[in-house]
Structures are given as structure tokens and as C-alpha cells.
Motif scaffolding. Structure first.
Motif: not given
Length: 367
Positions: A119-121, A139-147
Motif C-alpha cells: 500500500t505504501v509503495r 517517476l522515471a528516476s524513482l525506484y521503490i522495491p516491489e513486495v
């Protein structure tokens, strides 16, 4: 509110800087910007264009690395991320802004048990949409790990490497840096230097050189100590990182943020105690954030939304003389009418009782 045209569609958005004019029960309500460190950044480091619905962000850290130059000095990178001043967003301020925009600072009793990393991601990625910095989409540079999922491991790795490919070095050109937001699992020695192990990325560590590691311990001693001794706290990292030819990531600049089990940001144990009491009491509130403000600046720790038509700010004064030297404009914003300001100085004793809830009366009867 207004209708903005975004890409191929339309969306209803709130007019810039009008969140505090909405009723506290309205989904578009936001506390006055002066309640937090957001106030000094709106209109300067954060500029929203109502005609396009896009927001321009001015950052005080680079998103590229010139060829032939080493990683930024740890003394400059860590300190600017901790207490950056002026009309630009430091790393910590950018993380606070995304957390605010994702409404992860908002809490209602119905949220209990429903806020996970997935949810946070999802909400952070949505918050980054239509945000631009240095002329490029954030958004193109933003990496947030998947679950992480063992069954989907190969597919997750493929998507990750595909996104990181844009940051690999090219001869004679500045190397783009990626922006990371993730939960820290551990920071430990490696065969060469140190490495950060992040949750949901079990197969890929992020390298830290020795100077950055030493600076990390000095600048974030409070956060690391609290996280190390309190198993209920999450430790969030925001960082810029580069990728070498072998797709190995190395951290360049970073900042850290503590969050409760509900992913609500807190600065220290006193805020954790206050937020915990609000959650257990079933209160509706918005958590305040510091952004670029220095630790000695007065800020509203949380704003209660269930005390009538106006928000009820809650203030923690950590220094005995702090409440006596609060700026008049800050006091004018936080004190409404004859309602006394709720404030708690932990040095003076236990936390005072919370303001009582006020249930709104319906103006017309239900059918």
C-alpha cells in the motif's frame, strides 16, 4: 477544486495552497502549511501549475554524476540531507513531501491493519506522478522495491534491471542517478566497505563507501539508536544511487526517517508515544513533518481532525524555553479562538490528556 487535463484524461484537483480552507471532514483537507516545515517551501521549492496539474520541484542535491568524478564527499552529502536550508528540497524534505502527498501522514481508525508495504509503495508512486525536477519526470528516476515474492523473483529482478538501465554510465556523458525509497533491513560490513540490505531486495545489496558509512553513524545516531532498540519501528531510507557497468548499485547521498508500525513518520520516542496514544484511542489526525526545518524550530506534531470544524494542533516542546520564544505568526495559526494550545514538554512530566472528540451533528435528518 478544479479540473486539470493530465496526459489523455482529466482529474479533479485541489487549488494550490487551499487545503486548510476545506472542512476537516473533507478528503481534500490539509493543515495550514505553517504547521510543518512545508510552509517555507510552497511557491519556491514546490511550484504547482493549475493549468497543467504538474508540480515542479527544486532539489538541492544533484541527479547526475559527472564522468571521472568520485562519489560526492560524505561530509557534504550527509549533512545537506539532514539539515538542508533554503528554498530547495533536501533528501529528507523530498521524502516528507512524497509521504505527505501520498497521504501516508493521514490516519483514521478504519486504516488499522490495512497499511502494508504494498500500500505504501502504491501511494508513493501515485504521489510522484506529474512531479518534475531538473526538467525530467520524477517517476522515471524513482525506484521503490516491489513486495518480494519467491515465485515472482525472476520477473521482479527483470523489471528492476530494466528500470536501472537508464542510470548506467555512458562514455563522455554525465551519469544519471536513481532515487531510492525503501525500508532498511540492516547496514553491515562487506568484503569491501559496507553495504545496505533493504527489505524486499534480498538478492541485491547497495554499496556504501567508508567515509559515507562513518558520516551516516554521526548524522543519524538518534534514528539508528531508536531503530536498533525498538522492534516496532521501521527505518526508511531515501537516497540517490548510481549503477555501474555490472548493474551494481552504490549509494551517493542518503537520509533516514523513522516510522511506526502504521508507517506514520516520527522523529523520536516522544512523537512515537503521542502517535501511539492517538492510534490506540481511535483518533483521526494528520502527522506533521519537519521538511528542511532545524530540530529547534517549533512544529505541530499532529493535527486532530475530530475536534469540530477546525483542526486541533498538538505540539511537543522538547526545550523548556521553546514555547516562550515561538514566532507570533506560528502561535496565531495554532491557537484558534479561546481554545488553549495543547502542548507537552516531556521534561515537565507525563503527556497530558488528549483533547476530547466532538461528534458532528447532522444538519438534516437521515431519511
Amino acid at each position: 477544486m478544479y479540473v486539470a487535463r493530465l496526459m489523455e484524461g482529466y482529474t479533479v484537483k485541489r487549488m494550490p495552497n487551499t487545503g486548510s480552507q476545506h472542512a476537516t471532514s473533507c478528503p481534500s483537507y490539509e493543515p495550514p502549511a505553517e504547521f510543518s516545515g512545508l510552509g517555507q517551501l510552497v511557491g519556491t521549492a514546490i511550484v504547482e501549475n493549475p493549468a497543467t496539474g504538474e508540480t515542479a520541484l527544486k532539489l538541492d542535491f544533484p541527479m547526475t554524476k559527472l564522468p571521472g568524478r568520485s562519489t560526492l564527499p560524505a561530509a557534504a552529502s550527509a549533512s545537506s540531507s539532514v539539515a538542508s536550508q533554503g528554498p530547495k528540497l533536501g533528501l529528507r524534505a523530498l521524502l516528507h513531501y512524497l509521504w505527505d502527498q501520498a497521504e501516508l501522514t493521514h490516519w483514521k481508525p478504519g486504516f488499522a491493519g490495512r497499511r502494508t508495504w504494498g500500500t505504501v509503495r502504491k501511494h508513493l508512486l501515485q504521489a510522484a506522478e506529474n512531479k518534475f525536477t531538473h526538467g525530467h519526470a520524477l517517476l522515471a528516476s524513482l525506484y521503490i522495491p516491489e513486495v518480494f515474492s519467491v515465485e515472482q523473483r525472476e520477473a521482479i529482478t527483470t523489471r528492476r534491471l530494466r528500470q536501472w538501465a537508464r542510470a548506467q554510465p555512458k562514455p563522455g556523458q554525465p551519469q544519471p542517478l536513481m532515487l531510492l525509497v525503501a525500508e532498511v533491513k540492516e547496514i553491515v560490513p562487506s568484503r569491501y566497505g559496507h553495504k545496505a540490505i533493504l527489505k524486499h531486495i534480498p538478492d541485491q545489496a547497495f554499496a556504501l563507501d567508508e567515509p559515507l558509512y562513518r558520516r551516516l553513524g554521526r548524522c543519524f545516531e538518534q534514528e539508528l539508536s531508536a531503530w536498533g532498540t525498538d522492534g516496532d519501528l521501521h527505518l526508511l531510507m531515501i537516497a540517490t544511487f548510481r549503477v555501474d557497468d555490472a548493474a551494481v548499485p552504490g549509494l551517493v547521498e542518503l537520509s533516514l526517517m523513522l516510522a511506526t508500525a502504521q508507517w506514520l513518520p516520527v522523529e523520536d520516542g516522544w512523537e512515537k508515544q503521542l502517535v501511539g496514544a492517538l492510534v490506540r484511542s481511535g483518533r483521526s489526525f494528520i502527522k506533521g513533518l519537519r521538511y528542511n526545518e532545524a530540530p529547534d524550530q517549533p512544529l505541530v506534531a499532529a493535527s486532530l481532525l475530530d475536534c469540530g470544524d477546525a483542526p486541533r494542533p498538538l505540539l511537543i516542546t522538547r526545550d523548556r524555553g521553546q514555547s516562550e520564544h515561538m514566532p507570533p505568526d506560528f502561535m496565531a495559526q495554532t491557537i484558534r479562538g479561546d481554545t488553549p494550545l495543547w502542548q507537552w514538554n516531556p521534561a515537565d512530566g507525563d503527556m497530558p490528556g488528549l483533547p476530547p472528540q466532538q461528534h458532528r451533528q447532522l444538519t438534516t435528518p437521515l431519511p
